[in-house]
Write an enzyme that holds these catalytic residues in place. Structure first.
Site, PDB file in Angstrom:
ATOM      1  N   HIS A 131       0.839  -1.210   0.000  1.00  8.87           N
ATOM      2  CA  HIS A 131       0.000   0.000   0.000  1.00  8.87           C
ATOM      3  C   HIS A 131       0.870   1.255   0.000  1.00  8.87           C
ATOM      4  CE1 HIS A 131      -3.223   2.740   0.857  1.00  8.87           C
ATOM      5  NE2 HIS A 131      -4.094   1.776   1.099  1.00  8.87           N
ATOM      6  N   GLY A 132       0.824   2.025  -1.083  1.00 14.45           N
ATOM      7  CA  GLY A 132       1.538   3.293  -1.149  1.00 14.45           C
ATOM      8  C   GLY A 132       0.837   4.368  -0.340  1.00 14.45           C
TER       9      GLY A 132
END
Length: 331
Positions: A131-132
């Protein structure tokens, strides 16, 4: 009136009333020279413009999301009579938005996806991904899957997303929900694709340019895969942290999240670095494996993708130079 203004007006060739008025302004403002003041303002604009831009670009992504929502409302209004007669009311809207987001990814990030053939044409699969700070790479991935596979990927999102004003319709149309585990199992048993980021908001806020996986001891996603007998497909996007950065590791923002579970950390960036999404080999269902063992196996698979495809520590300037150097080479 000041003496400076009167003396200016009496001098021949002084430049007239406006010129003398500028002299008066300088005296009132206590400035030795209005030109010096304007030069100083120009310097401040030059210094702070890049800083402003990196915080404005994430807001542009939010604007795109709200424009997508507005489109869905217009689409729904236009087709409300057809809704009673068609089970596929939203297909056209999904494909239209997927095309727009796919175009945005291609232009701004030169988005590519490697291993799309590992996504099954039918049947269930659980996709687990890093997850950025802003999961814009995942939006591009959804668009590619819809356009090239003809499939809608269901998504598990954090509860706070459902509290964002106006997002409800967008989440419903793209099959986004917040658990529970039974609903995830039901989606997979119905033959759908399902995507989960075990790191979630914590990974988005507190991971950094070294790309650590902040999954903790989370095993729920693995139990979902076991209960539904679905394979797990690991996923990672190169340079996703160089596209957008979070200030979550600053003490005040971390304290607020740890205490109240409110993700208030500012995000900056929007840098046009190259995004490449890599899909790893599917981890097949194994009735003899425990949830803890499967979760560890999935984490090692995502970590392997990071190790193979991401230069660590990540660097925004290097990523930008690499992209534009490659483009110049191709041309």
């Amino acid at each position: 009136m000041s003496d400076g203004f009167y003396s200016c007006m009496k001098e021949p060739g002084s430049g007239g009333y406006l010129s003398c008025l500028s002299v008066l302004c300088e005296e009132w403002l206590g400035l030795g020279s209005l030109e010096d003041y304007l030069s100083y303002l120009d310097y401040l604009v030059w210094v702070f413009t890049p800083l402003a831009v990196v915080f404005i670009l994430p807001l542009f992504i939010l604007l795109l999301l709200y424009l997508s929502i507005l489109f869905l409302h217009v689409y729904k209004f236009k087709n409300e009579l057809r809704e009673a007669y068609s089970n596929n009311l939203w297909d056209g809207a999904r494909k239209t938005l997927a095309t727009l987001w796919d175009g945005h990814g291609a232009i701004w990030h030169g988005y590519e996806i490697h291993g799309l053939e590992k996504i099954p044409d039918n049947g269930p699969a659980l996709i687990v991904y890093y997850h950025g700070a802003i999961p814009i790479d995942y939006y591009y991935f959804l668009a590619k899957v819809l356009l090239h596979k003809g499939r809608t990927c269901h998504s598990v999102a954090d509860y706070f997303l459902f509290k964002v004003p106006g997002f409800r319709l967008l989440l419903e149309v793209f099959s986004v929900f917040h658990g529970p585990r039974e609903e995830c199992v039901r989606a997979l048993q119905s033959g759908h694709l399902l995507a989960i980021s075990p790191g979630g908001v914590r990974e988005a806020l507190f991971s950094d340019e070294t790309y650590p996986l902040l999954w903790g001891r989370r095993q729920g996603f693995a139990q979902v895969a076991i209960d539904s007998q679905a394979p797990i497909i690991p996923m990672f996007t190169q340079n996703v942290r160089e596209g957008f950065r979070s200030l979550g590791n600053l003490r005040p923002f971390r304290w607020v999240y740890e205490r109240f579970r409110i993700p208030v950390a500012p995000v900056y960036g929007g840098f046009p670095v190259k995004f490449r999404t890599y899909l790893g080999d599917p981890i097949p269902y194994d009735p003899n494996i425990t949830a803890a063992e499967l979760a560890d196996k999935a984490q090692r698979a995502v970590q392997s993708l990071i190790t193979r495809h991401q230069r660590i520590p990540g660097n925004v300037l290097r990523a930008l130079l690499e992209r534009f150097h490659r483009r110049c080479k191709e041309e």
